[in-house]
Design an enzyme around this catalytic site. Structure first.
Site, PDB file in Angstrom:
ATOM      1  N   CYS A  18       1.655   0.598  -8.846  1.00 24.81           N
ATOM      2  CA  CYS A  18       3.190   0.813  -8.070  1.00 24.81           C
ATOM      3  C   CYS A  18       4.061   0.958  -8.845  1.00 24.81           C
ATOM      4  O   CYS A  18       5.221   1.761  -8.526  1.00 24.81           O
ATOM      5  CB  CYS A  18       3.892  -0.377  -7.285  1.00 24.81           C
ATOM      6  SG  CYS A  18       3.759  -1.996  -7.270  1.00 24.81           S
ATOM      7  N   GLY A  43       2.076   2.355   5.523  1.00 28.11           N
ATOM      8  CA  GLY A  43       3.137   1.890   5.770  1.00 28.11           C
ATOM      9  C   GLY A  43       3.887   2.215   7.045  1.00 28.11           C
ATOM     10  O   GLY A  43       4.349   1.156   7.561  1.00 28.11           O
ATOM     11  N   GLY A  60       1.070  -1.490   0.074  1.00 25.51           N
ATOM     12  CA  GLY A  60      -0.260   0.439   0.098  1.00 25.51           C
ATOM     13  C   GLY A  60       1.093   1.186   0.024  1.00 25.51           C
ATOM     14  O   GLY A  60       1.967   1.556   0.077  1.00 25.51           O
ATOM     15  N   SER A  61       0.450   2.495   0.352  1.00 26.02           N
ATOM     16  CA  SER A  61       0.734   3.592   0.689  1.00 26.02           C
ATOM     17  C   SER A  61       1.962   4.136   1.383  1.00 26.02           C
ATOM     18  O   SER A  61       2.013   3.008   2.623  1.00 26.02           O
ATOM     19  CB  SER A  61       0.375   4.789   0.527  1.00 26.02           C
ATOM     20  OG  SER A  61      -0.385   4.910   1.711  1.00 26.02           O
ATOM     21  N   GLU A  91       5.464  -3.234   1.025  1.00 26.30           N
ATOM     22  CA  GLU A  91       5.654  -3.218  -0.516  1.00 26.30           C
ATOM     23  C   GLU A  91       4.843  -1.923  -0.570  1.00 26.30           C
ATOM     24  O   GLU A  91       3.384  -1.693  -0.843  1.00 26.30           O
ATOM     25  CB  GLU A  91       4.370  -4.391  -1.261  1.00 26.30           C
ATOM     26  CG  GLU A  91       5.138  -5.545  -1.206  1.00 26.30           C
ATOM     27  CD  GLU A  91       7.248  -5.499  -1.783  1.00 26.30           C
ATOM     28  OE1 GLU A  91       7.269  -5.074  -2.893  1.00 26.30           O
ATOM     29  OE2 GLU A  91       7.853  -6.592  -1.402  1.00 26.30           O
TER      30      GLU A  91
HETATM   31  P1  NAD Z   1      -3.309   2.472   1.263  1.00 27.59           P
HETATM   32  O1  NAD Z   1      -1.992   2.237   2.528  1.00 27.59           O
HETATM   33  O2  NAD Z   1      -3.802   3.611   1.681  1.00 27.59           O
HETATM   34  O3  NAD Z   1      -4.523   1.417   2.009  1.00 27.59           O
HETATM   35  C1  NAD Z   1      -3.706  -0.107   2.233  1.00 27.59           C
HETATM   36  C2  NAD Z   1      -4.744  -0.400   3.299  1.00 27.59           C
HETATM   37  O4  NAD Z   1      -4.427   0.617   4.142  1.00 27.59           O
HETATM   38  C3  NAD Z   1      -6.427  -0.360   3.065  1.00 27.59           C
HETATM   39  O5  NAD Z   1      -6.869  -0.894   3.263  1.00 27.59           O
HETATM   40  C4  NAD Z   1      -7.060   0.060   4.139  1.00 27.59           C
HETATM   41  O6  NAD Z   1      -7.712   0.380   4.228  1.00 27.59           O
HETATM   42  C5  NAD Z   1      -5.623   0.582   4.828  1.00 27.59           C
HETATM   43  N1  NAD Z   1      -5.744   1.822   5.955  1.00 27.59           N
HETATM   44  C6  NAD Z   1      -5.797   3.233   5.382  1.00 27.59           C
HETATM   45  N2  NAD Z   1      -5.840   4.149   6.839  1.00 27.59           N
HETATM   46  C7  NAD Z   1      -4.945   2.845   7.925  1.00 27.59           C
HETATM   47  C8  NAD Z   1      -4.910   3.726   8.796  1.00 27.59           C
HETATM   48  N3  NAD Z   1      -5.025   4.402   9.613  1.00 27.59           N
HETATM   49  N4  NAD Z   1      -4.828   2.455   9.665  1.00 27.59           N
HETATM   50  C9  NAD Z   1      -4.638   0.941   9.627  1.00 27.59           C
HETATM   51  N5  NAD Z   1      -4.757   0.896   7.657  1.00 27.59           N
HETATM   52  C10 NAD Z   1      -5.293   1.693   7.359  1.00 27.59           C
HETATM   53  O7  NAD Z   1      -3.574   2.507  -0.499  1.00 27.59           O
HETATM   54  P2  NAD Z   1      -4.148   2.463  -1.617  1.00 27.59           P
HETATM   55  O8  NAD Z   1      -4.397   4.114  -1.683  1.00 27.59           O
HETATM   56  O9  NAD Z   1      -4.790   0.949  -1.552  1.00 27.59           O
HETATM   57  O10 NAD Z   1      -2.716   2.670  -2.858  1.00 27.59           O
HETATM   58  C11 NAD Z   1      -2.236   2.541  -3.078  1.00 27.59           C
HETATM   59  C12 NAD Z   1      -0.265   3.057  -2.823  1.00 27.59           C
HETATM   60  O11 NAD Z   1      -0.339   1.319  -2.154  1.00 27.59           O
HETATM   61  C13 NAD Z   1       0.357   3.314  -3.386  1.00 27.59           C
HETATM   62  O12 NAD Z   1       0.921   4.245  -2.614  1.00 27.59           O
HETATM   63  C14 NAD Z   1       1.229   2.172  -4.623  1.00 27.59           C
HETATM   64  O13 NAD Z   1       2.130   2.844  -5.003  1.00 27.59           O
HETATM   65  C15 NAD Z   1       1.824   1.212  -3.041  1.00 27.59           C
HETATM   66  N6  NAD Z   1       1.374   0.291  -3.728  1.00 27.59           N
HETATM   67  C16 NAD Z   1       2.157  -0.744  -4.166  1.00 27.59           C
HETATM   68  C17 NAD Z   1       2.177  -1.851  -4.358  1.00 27.59           C
HETATM   69  C18 NAD Z   1       3.756  -2.878  -4.362  1.00 27.59           C
HETATM   70  O14 NAD Z   1       3.898  -4.098  -4.717  1.00 27.59           O
HETATM   71  N7  NAD Z   1       4.635  -2.410  -4.128  1.00 27.59           N
HETATM   72  C19 NAD Z   1       1.946  -2.813  -5.407  1.00 27.59           C
HETATM   73  C20 NAD Z   1       0.163  -1.758  -5.519  1.00 27.59           C
HETATM   74  C21 NAD Z   1       0.264  -0.925  -4.415  1.00 27.59           C
END
Ligand code: NAD
Length: 480
Positions: free
Chosen positions: A248, A193, A188-189, A210
């Site tokens: 990503c 992270g 995720g983001s 990731e």
């Molecule tokens: P995000 O980080 O916003 O969300 C990921 C998860 O985190 C969601 O399920 C959400 O419910 C949870 N979350 C959100 N806020 C939270 C909190 N305060 N406490 C606990 N959990 C929480 O990510 P996104 O917008 O879904 O994805 C986009 C990002 O992911 C981009 O930055 C992208 O580059 C990255 N990404 C990386 C890869 C990789 O393999 N490196 C792959 C896909 C996406």
């Protein structure tokens, strides 16, 4: 969340029973995963279309096929990966043996992502299973059709005592993160992270993050203009051809010499039309923007008049259908949001440089990206890119394919994340490498024990300086 404690207690009991450690269990689960993919291909196409408008070909290339390939590779290699590896020992330890034995961490949390909701959820799961862990799988709530499909279908195939799928949004993630895990794997983001890592720190839980970032593509125009049509296809594929730039490892922005920019833009336009037709809005090969939030975030990136003025192709949007046309921008201000935040959508800024070699300084003075792409035949330039920049991966003369090379670790560095997976790296990521040393009772080296004296001190110094043979040769006067 009701019953979370009970779920975790059941998983811990399963893990303690040793059931998931056996090669038989791991193989049975990998076989079940292959069966799951075979039986549910059409269903996965359906939910990927519902959530993201993914065409079945793209869905197979980036998701279904990736999972099938990983499961098959793990099935054929898991026994070899599990086997303890002999280590070398200094002769001073003789007689002894050293081994590195991979052992499962235990109870693992995998938090999946919405942009590749099947592969980025199940691919880590394959690694966790291969390594003998029990797992809580948390698909992203932002791709709800895929999330409920996984929650319903996975327990029909995989051992429900060892693998649980838990659905839910931020509140559920928060509760999950409060638990004491043996390993957390998060995709995720960077923002979330940090939240994951902070929560993991409370229990000293190891994490794999990731994440994403701004992945640049360098185009060395002096290098090979004859291949430009191929290069243009690879650039368009990496910006719009995989989840509409919501990937990503999508190209975030391009670096090119000034004199070459208009030729490049012209070629990209032609290629976009070749791939998605005169009216991309009607194309079945272009994914949709995930949801209103993401659509509004992308609109925000475009709303500044200076940014609007930099649009050289595309730029039309439709709020009702959340459509954003494939859009190219030329030299948006470097301090604008579009050049400081990850774009994660169908907008491609092109930044011009006087000399393409300046791209190295441009990239290395910014946070370390997940991927760098460079189109060049100049071997010296390639070496400079490798030695003067840092990134999760570098791909020369192509895009995205690093993701499907099982022999390459996939993961970021610095702000683009840490840890890696794919192929054997997935197994390693979900295993602790236990060090095992075995000795006998003879011979006994008395100088290692107190009471200390100068003779023992000299002897220990010699032991560290030379191994047994070295020491013997030294004592015999055959070595200086
Ligand atoms: P995000 O980080 O916003 O969300 C990921 C998860 O985190 C969601 O399920 C959400 O419910 C949870 N979350 C959100 N806020 C939270 C909190 N305060 N406490 C606990 N959990 C929480 O990510 P996104 O917008 O879904 O994805 C986009 C990002 O992911 C981009 O930055 C992208 O580059 C990255 N990404 C990386 C890869 C990789 O393999 N490196 C792959 C896909 C996406």
């Amino acid at each position: 969340m009701e019953g979370l404690e009970g779920t975790l207690a059941e998983l811990r009991d399963t893990f303690k029973s040793g059931r998931t450690r056996s090669v038989a269990w791991r193989k049975s689960q990998l076989r079940a995963m292959i069966e799951f993919v075979q039986d549910n291909e059409e269903e996965m196409f359906k939910v990927l279309d519902q959530d993201l408008g993914k065409h079945p070909v793209e869905a197979y290339r980036d998701e279904v096929g990736v999972v099938a390939k990983s499961a098959k590779l793990s099935l054929s290699c898991v026994e070899k990966w599990m086997a303890p590896k002999k280590g070398n020992l200094p002769l001073a330890f003789f007689p002894a043996s050293a081994e590195v034995m991979p052992e499962p961490f235990g109870v693992v949390l995998i938090m999946g992502s919405w942009n590749f909701p099947i592969s980025l959820t199940l691919d880590p799961l394959i690694g966790a299973i291969s390594a003998g862990n029990v797992v809580v799988l948390k698909p992203s709530e932002l791709s709800p059709a895929c999330s409920s499909f996984l929650a319903e279908a996975i327990p029909k195939y995989l051992d429900p005592k060892s693998i649980k799928v838990i659905e839910g949004g931020i509140d559920v993630c928060e509760q999950l993160l409060q638990q004491n895990w043996d390993k957390i794997f998060f995709t995720g983001s960077q923002r979330v992270g940090r939240i994951v890592m902070t929560a993991a720190a409370q229990h000293l839980t190891p994490v794999t993050l990731e994440l994403g970032g701004k992945s640049p593509a360098i185009l060395d125009s002096s290098s090979n203009p004859t291949n430009m049509k191929v290069i243009a296809k690879r650039i368009v594929a990496a910006k719009w051809g995989s989840c509409s730039g919501q990937a990503c490892i999508a190209i975030d922005y391009m670096l090119v010499e000034e004199k070459f920019a208009s030729y490049l833009i012209d070629l990209l336009e032609k290629t976009i039309k070749q791939f998605f037709g005169e009216n991309p809005r009607e194309s079945k090969s272009l994914c949709k923007i995930l949801n209103k939030n993401n659509f509004m975030r992308l609109l925000d990136l475009l709303k500044d008049p200076l940014i609007r003025a930099s649009v050289v192709y595309g730029g039309s949007v439709d709020e009702e259908t959340m459509y954003i046309e494939p859009t190219i921008l030329l030299n948006p201000p470097l301090d604008s949001q579009i050049m400081t935040e990850e774009i994660f959508g169908p907008l491609l800024p092109i930044i011009t440089l006087n000399n393409i070699h300046d791209s190295i300084e441009f990239i290395s003075s910014r946070p370390k990206p997940l991927a760098i792409y460079a189109f060049t035949r100049d071997e010296t330039f390639k070496k400079q890119i490798l030695s003067k920049t840092s990134s999760g991966s570098v791909t020369f003369n192509d895009t995205l394919l690093q993701f499907v090379c099982d022999s390459l670790p996939f993961g970021g560095v610095g702000q683009s994340g840490f840890g890696r997976y794919h192929g054997k790296y997935s197994f390693d990521t979900f295993s602790h490498e236990k060090a095992i040393l075995q000795r006998r009772f003879f011979p006994e080296l008395e100088p290692r024990y107190p009471p200390w004296n100068n003779l023992k001190f000299q002897f220990i110094k010699l032991l560290y300086a030379f191994n047994y043979i070295g020491l013997l040769l030294l004592l015999l006067g055959l070595k200086k």
